[in-house]
Design a protein around this motif. Structure first.
Motif, PDB file in Angstrom:
ATOM      1  N   ILE A 142       0.887  -1.416   0.036  1.00 27.64           N
ATOM      2  CA  ILE A 142      -0.043  -0.087  -0.017  1.00 27.64           C
ATOM      3  C   ILE A 142       0.884   0.982   0.103  1.00 27.64           C
ATOM      4  O   ILE A 142       1.780   1.481   0.849  1.00 27.64           O
ATOM      5  CB  ILE A 142      -1.026   0.181   1.179  1.00 27.64           C
ATOM      6  N   ASP A 143       0.715   2.201  -1.057  1.00 27.99           N
ATOM      7  CA  ASP A 143       1.345   3.479  -0.977  1.00 27.99           C
ATOM      8  C   ASP A 143       0.372   4.564  -0.306  1.00 27.99           C
ATOM      9  O   ASP A 143       0.943   5.307   0.187  1.00 27.99           O
ATOM     10  CB  ASP A 143       1.658   3.793  -2.409  1.00 27.99           C
ATOM     11  N   ASN A 144      -1.109   4.538  -0.687  1.00 28.91           N
ATOM     12  CA  ASN A 144      -1.721   5.561  -0.035  1.00 28.91           C
ATOM     13  C   ASN A 144      -3.167   5.133   0.018  1.00 28.91           C
ATOM     14  O   ASN A 144      -3.446   4.411  -1.006  1.00 28.91           O
ATOM     15  CB  ASN A 144      -1.630   6.706  -1.145  1.00 28.91           C
ATOM     16  N   ILE A 145      -4.125   5.540   0.728  1.00 26.61           N
ATOM     17  CA  ILE A 145      -5.287   5.103   1.052  1.00 26.61           C
ATOM     18  C   ILE A 145      -6.098   6.441   0.888  1.00 26.61           C
ATOM     19  O   ILE A 145      -6.152   7.152   1.612  1.00 26.61           O
ATOM     20  CB  ILE A 145      -5.832   4.478   2.429  1.00 26.61           C
ATOM     21  N   ASN A 146      -7.311   6.177  -0.074  1.00 28.46           N
ATOM     22  CA  ASN A 146      -8.168   7.405  -0.406  1.00 28.46           C
ATOM     23  C   ASN A 146      -9.504   6.937   0.059  1.00 28.46           C
ATOM     24  O   ASN A 146      -9.612   5.840   0.586  1.00 28.46           O
ATOM     25  CB  ASN A 146      -8.150   7.642  -1.757  1.00 28.46           C
ATOM     26  N   LYS A 147     -10.452   7.657  -0.066  1.00 28.23           N
ATOM     27  CA  LYS A 147     -11.810   7.150   0.253  1.00 28.23           C
ATOM     28  C   LYS A 147     -12.380   6.162  -0.542  1.00 28.23           C
ATOM     29  O   LYS A 147     -13.206   5.212  -0.051  1.00 28.23           O
ATOM     30  CB  LYS A 147     -12.849   8.561   0.324  1.00 28.23           C
ATOM     31  N   ALA A 148     -12.056   6.306  -1.864  1.00 30.39           N
ATOM     32  CA  ALA A 148     -12.563   5.332  -2.895  1.00 30.39           C
ATOM     33  C   ALA A 148     -11.781   4.093  -3.307  1.00 30.39           C
ATOM     34  O   ALA A 148     -12.423   3.213  -3.734  1.00 30.39           O
ATOM     35  CB  ALA A 148     -13.138   6.048  -4.169  1.00 30.39           C
ATOM     36  N   ASP A 149     -10.316   4.351  -3.276  1.00 27.12           N
ATOM     37  CA  ASP A 149      -9.678   3.252  -3.619  1.00 27.12           C
ATOM     38  C   ASP A 149      -8.470   3.341  -2.848  1.00 27.12           C
ATOM     39  O   ASP A 149      -7.970   4.264  -1.933  1.00 27.12           O
ATOM     40  CB  ASP A 149      -9.317   3.390  -5.023  1.00 27.12           C
ATOM     41  N   ILE A 150      -7.344   2.284  -3.181  1.00 29.35           N
ATOM     42  CA  ILE A 150      -6.140   2.097  -2.418  1.00 29.35           C
ATOM     43  C   ILE A 150      -5.062   2.150  -3.567  1.00 29.35           C
ATOM     44  O   ILE A 150      -5.253   1.611  -4.699  1.00 29.35           O
ATOM     45  CB  ILE A 150      -6.107   0.886  -1.743  1.00 29.35           C
ATOM     46  N   PRO A 159     -10.040  -0.827  -5.680  1.00 28.86           N
ATOM     47  CA  PRO A 159     -11.178  -0.416  -4.987  1.00 28.86           C
ATOM     48  C   PRO A 159     -11.327  -0.461  -3.317  1.00 28.86           C
ATOM     49  O   PRO A 159     -10.795  -1.738  -2.944  1.00 28.86           O
ATOM     50  CB  PRO A 159     -12.506  -0.943  -5.782  1.00 28.86           C
ATOM     51  N   LEU A 160     -11.814   0.415  -2.741  1.00 24.87           N
ATOM     52  CA  LEU A 160     -12.034   0.166  -1.499  1.00 24.87           C
ATOM     53  C   LEU A 160     -13.532   0.503  -0.794  1.00 24.87           C
ATOM     54  O   LEU A 160     -14.196   1.680  -1.343  1.00 24.87           O
ATOM     55  CB  LEU A 160     -11.140   1.398  -0.600  1.00 24.87           C
ATOM     56  N   SER A 161     -14.033  -0.255  -0.061  1.00 23.19           N
ATOM     57  CA  SER A 161     -15.353  -0.053   0.460  1.00 23.19           C
ATOM     58  C   SER A 161     -15.336   0.321   1.686  1.00 23.19           C
ATOM     59  O   SER A 161     -14.305   0.539   2.405  1.00 23.19           O
ATOM     60  CB  SER A 161     -15.839  -1.869   0.652  1.00 23.19           C
ATOM     61  N   ARG A 162     -16.373   1.324   2.021  1.00 26.36           N
ATOM     62  CA  ARG A 162     -16.484   2.275   3.179  1.00 26.36           C
ATOM     63  C   ARG A 162     -16.312   1.184   4.432  1.00 26.36           C
ATOM     64  O   ARG A 162     -15.778   1.333   5.581  1.00 26.36           O
ATOM     65  CB  ARG A 162     -17.774   2.936   3.193  1.00 26.36           C
ATOM     66  N   HIS A 163     -16.798  -0.152   4.195  1.00 26.07           N
ATOM     67  CA  HIS A 163     -16.961  -0.986   5.195  1.00 26.07           C
ATOM     68  C   HIS A 163     -15.433  -1.366   5.806  1.00 26.07           C
ATOM     69  O   HIS A 163     -15.333  -1.699   6.987  1.00 26.07           O
ATOM     70  CB  HIS A 163     -17.479  -2.313   4.904  1.00 26.07           C
ATOM     71  N   TYR A 164     -14.387  -1.244   4.934  1.00 28.24           N
ATOM     72  CA  TYR A 164     -13.234  -1.611   5.490  1.00 28.24           C
ATOM     73  C   TYR A 164     -12.175  -0.435   5.651  1.00 28.24           C
ATOM     74  O   TYR A 164     -11.033  -0.631   5.768  1.00 28.24           O
ATOM     75  CB  TYR A 164     -12.568  -2.556   4.253  1.00 28.24           C
TER      76      TYR A 164
END
Length: 171
Positions: A142-150, A159-164
């Motif tokens: 992982i380099d960076n985590i945004n609200k919608a994706d990694i 893609p990143l789910s709000r759940h996780y």
């Protein structure tokens, strides 16, 4: 490796060892701090100055050994590959068309017959985290985590789910 030897020094010997066995771990122990910068040449894991604090030494060695064993850990599964797949080389796992796909370093891809749940159970304690209903990622990529994706270190976006999101943000 002692840095004060008769004809060669420990840095030269360490460099020769690294050239022969690139994945070996070298720890320098010396009473002379002038060689610290030379330790970078051989990519020494640690540089301890004498006298050594026993608790600090044990702590550091445990960390080095965990990393070494993690790098060596893998599996052979004839349903996936004839060769050993190393856990640290798996960047992420994707579920698609009733199979899972292991995306590895160097753009290698392995198609597997196993469900995503199988990989979550197998890799959960080895630094992997589910980030979306159909994705599991290796946290070390992982380099960076945004609200919608990694954003991964290789610049791929997963893609990143709000759940996780909360679990991943706490890393």
């Amino acid at each position: 490796v002692d840095l004060f030897l008769d004809k060669e020094n420990g840095i030269d010997i360490g460099l020769k060892i690294k050239n022969l066995k690139t994945n070996c771990k070298i720890i320098i122990i010396s009473s002379n701090q002038n060689y610290v910068m030379d330790g970078y040449k051989i990519k020494a894991e640690r540089y301890f100055l004498k006298p050594i604090d026993e608790k600090q030494f044990i702590f550091e060695m445990k960390e080095i050994m965990q990393e070494y064993f993690y790098d060596a850990y893998g599996f052979i599964d004839k349903k996936i590959s004839e060769h050993k797949i190393y856990i640290h080389e798996i960047v992420y796992i994707e579920y698609m068309n009733k199979c899972t796909i292991l995306h590895c370093t160097d753009n290698r891809i392995y198609k597997t017959p196993y469900p995503l749940k199988y990989w979550i159970e197998k890799l959960n304690k080895l630094g992997f985290q589910q980030c979306y209903k159909s994705y599991v990622i290796n946290k070390k990529y992982i380099d960076n985590i945004n609200k919608a994706d990694i954003v991964l270190k290789n610049k791929e976006r997963i893609p990143l789910s709000r759940h996780y999101l909360k679990t991943l943000k706490s890393l």
